[in-house]
Write an enzyme that holds these catalytic residues in place. Structure first.
Site, PDB file in Angstrom:
ATOM      1  N   ASN A 220      -6.035  -5.232   0.580  1.00 42.83           N
ATOM      2  CA  ASN A 220      -4.565  -4.992   0.219  1.00 42.83           C
ATOM      3  C   ASN A 220      -3.569  -5.851  -0.201  1.00 42.83           C
ATOM      4  O   ASN A 220      -3.451  -6.651   0.565  1.00 42.83           O
ATOM      5  CB  ASN A 220      -3.614  -3.921   1.093  1.00 42.83           C
ATOM      6  N   TRP A 221      -4.216  -6.578  -1.162  1.00 44.04           N
ATOM      7  CA  TRP A 221      -3.687  -8.123  -1.847  1.00 44.04           C
ATOM      8  C   TRP A 221      -2.044  -7.106  -2.334  1.00 44.04           C
ATOM      9  O   TRP A 221      -1.784  -8.280  -2.921  1.00 44.04           O
ATOM     10  CB  TRP A 221      -4.099  -8.231  -2.830  1.00 44.04           C
ATOM     11  N   LYS A 222      -1.938  -6.112  -2.171  1.00 42.55           N
ATOM     12  CA  LYS A 222      -0.163  -6.101  -2.052  1.00 42.55           C
ATOM     13  C   LYS A 222       0.029  -6.607  -3.857  1.00 42.55           C
ATOM     14  O   LYS A 222       0.211  -7.152  -5.019  1.00 42.55           O
ATOM     15  CB  LYS A 222       0.442  -6.351  -1.263  1.00 42.55           C
TER      16      LYS A 222
ATOM     17  N   GLY B  13      -3.952  -6.718   5.279  1.00 43.08           N
ATOM     18  CA  GLY B  13      -3.344  -7.190   3.777  1.00 43.08           C
ATOM     19  C   GLY B  13      -2.391  -8.624   4.065  1.00 43.08           C
ATOM     20  O   GLY B  13      -3.721  -9.625   3.037  1.00 43.08           O
TER      21      GLY B  13
ATOM     22  N   GLU C  90      -1.179   3.507   9.883  1.00 41.47           N
ATOM     23  CA  GLU C  90      -0.837   2.126   9.723  1.00 41.47           C
ATOM     24  C   GLU C  90       0.776   1.892  10.022  1.00 41.47           C
ATOM     25  O   GLU C  90       1.469   2.510   9.850  1.00 41.47           O
ATOM     26  CB  GLU C  90      -0.629   1.296   8.470  1.00 41.47           C
TER      27      GLU C  90
ATOM     28  N   SER D 213      -1.600  -5.785  10.421  1.00 49.04           N
ATOM     29  CA  SER D 213      -1.386  -7.374  11.105  1.00 49.04           C
ATOM     30  C   SER D 213      -2.843  -7.531  11.364  1.00 49.04           C
ATOM     31  O   SER D 213      -2.331  -8.643  12.743  1.00 49.04           O
ATOM     32  CB  SER D 213      -0.014  -7.629  11.878  1.00 49.04           C
TER      33      SER D 213
ATOM     34  N   HIS E 218       1.024   4.378   0.855  1.00 52.39           N
ATOM     35  CA  HIS E 218       1.162   3.238   1.694  1.00 52.39           C
ATOM     36  C   HIS E 218       2.601   3.425   2.268  1.00 52.39           C
ATOM     37  O   HIS E 218       3.413   3.594   1.610  1.00 52.39           O
ATOM     38  CB  HIS E 218       1.022   1.960   0.671  1.00 52.39           C
TER      39      HIS E 218
HETATM   40  C1  PEP Z   1      -1.244  -3.299   4.661  1.00 54.58           C
HETATM   41  O1  PEP Z   1      -0.811  -4.098   3.664  1.00 54.58           O
HETATM   42  O2  PEP Z   1      -2.099  -1.987   4.278  1.00 54.58           O
HETATM   43  C2  PEP Z   1      -1.546  -4.417   6.038  1.00 54.58           C
HETATM   44  C3  PEP Z   1      -1.992  -3.583   7.123  1.00 54.58           C
HETATM   45  O3  PEP Z   1      -0.638  -5.513   5.579  1.00 54.58           O
HETATM   46  P1  PEP Z   1      -0.982  -6.209   7.064  1.00 54.58           P
HETATM   47  O4  PEP Z   1      -2.149  -6.751   7.244  1.00 54.58           O
HETATM   48  O5  PEP Z   1      -0.181  -7.596   6.435  1.00 54.58           O
HETATM   49  O6  PEP Z   1      -0.457  -5.779   8.521  1.00 54.58           O
END
Ligand code: PEP
Length: 260
Positions: free
Chosen positions: A12-14, A239, A171, A218, A99
């Site tokens: 997920n490149w957000k 992410g 998540e 994370s 999300h």
């Molecule tokens: C996400 O955006 O789905 C995510 C898990 O982000 P991160 O890996 O940065 O915690």
């Protein structure tokens, strides 16, 4: 080698990467990571702005592309929105739905999440249904209740589309975008695996389909192997660490190794 199971590596490149940076990362992934083992599905979820160019770049590869969000009406006067049909026509095969950053920053409700899941299925996109409890819900001891409410609203009496896998991303909100060493912000593989077993059971009861439950929160190159070695974890949604080629290629290499 795991012959029957599937492993999902989702990125997920957000809103971290603009048009040019997204294209460059997609090109690097195409050149270096396109030949993955059988059974591993890699998908990237660029910003809406960059999705068409990333999909075009990855078109000839096995790497899939997904939208970070969809709107539930196919077309019309909905300023700023993009429909599931429009994403599908551009080359997307997946869509993140619900999300936590949308649920909590954009106040997206369980009802809207349900509408988006239905729209994605109608358009032929595989929804990746994101669920998870906040820190305060966890502290109040209501994690199981929150998860069950999210799943019931998302999947209850829903006709799933034949041929599409049922993908759920667990998540925990308190573990997203945190350093692994930050106190209270790390969801261990053991804790995640226990929740995945609960999610699997509820989702199967609601749909009759065995879901693949991905973990997100994370994930880093140094933690991926532990998650993938844990029962009930069918892949990861990553992410921040997926937005740099160096860390994404390390995560991919560790996952390929763990998958042998
Ligand atoms: C996400 O955006 O789905 C995510 C898990 O982000 P991160 O890996 O940065 O915690």
């Amino acid at each position: 080698m795991n012959e029957t199971k599937k492993l999902y590596l989702f990125a997920n490149w957000k809103m971290y990467l603009g048009l040019e940076a997204s294209y460059v990362l997609a090109k690097n992934i195409k050149e270096e990571l396109a030949n993955l083992n059988n059974g591993i599905t890699m998908a990237v979820f660029p910003s809406t702005l960059a999705l068409a160019s990333v999909a075009a770049e990855l078109k000839s590869t096995t790497i899939k592309v997904g939208a970070q969000n969809v709107y539930w009406v196919p077309e019309g006067g909905y300023t700023g929105e993009v429909s599931a049909e429009m994403f599908a026509a551009t080359g997307a095969e997946y869509a993140l739905i619900g999300h936590s950053e949308r649920r909590h920053q954009c106040h997206e409700t369980n009802h809207e999440v349900r509408q988006k899941i239905e729209a994605a299925l109608t358009a032929g996109l595989t929804p990746v249904i994101c669920i998870g409890e906040t820190a305060s819900e966890r502290e109040a001891g209501s994690t199981a209740e929150v998860i069950e409410t999210q799943l019931r609203s998302a999947l209850g009496a829903l006709a799933w589309r034949d041929g599409l896998p049922l993908l759920i991303a667990y998540e925990p909100v308190w573990a997203i975008s945190r350093g692994v060493n930050k106190p209270g912000g790390h969801c261990s593989a053991v804790e995640a695996g226990k929740m995945h077993a609960v999610v699997e059971k509820i989702a199967r009861e609601l749909t009759g389909i065995a879901p693949a439950v991905l973990y997100g929160g994370s994930v880093r190159p140094e933690t991926i192997a532990e998650y993938l070695a844990t029962p009930h974890i069918a892949g990861v949604l990553v992410g921040a660490a997926a937005t740099k080629f160096s860390s994404w290629s390390e995560i991919t290499a560790a996952a390929v190794e763990a998958w042998r």
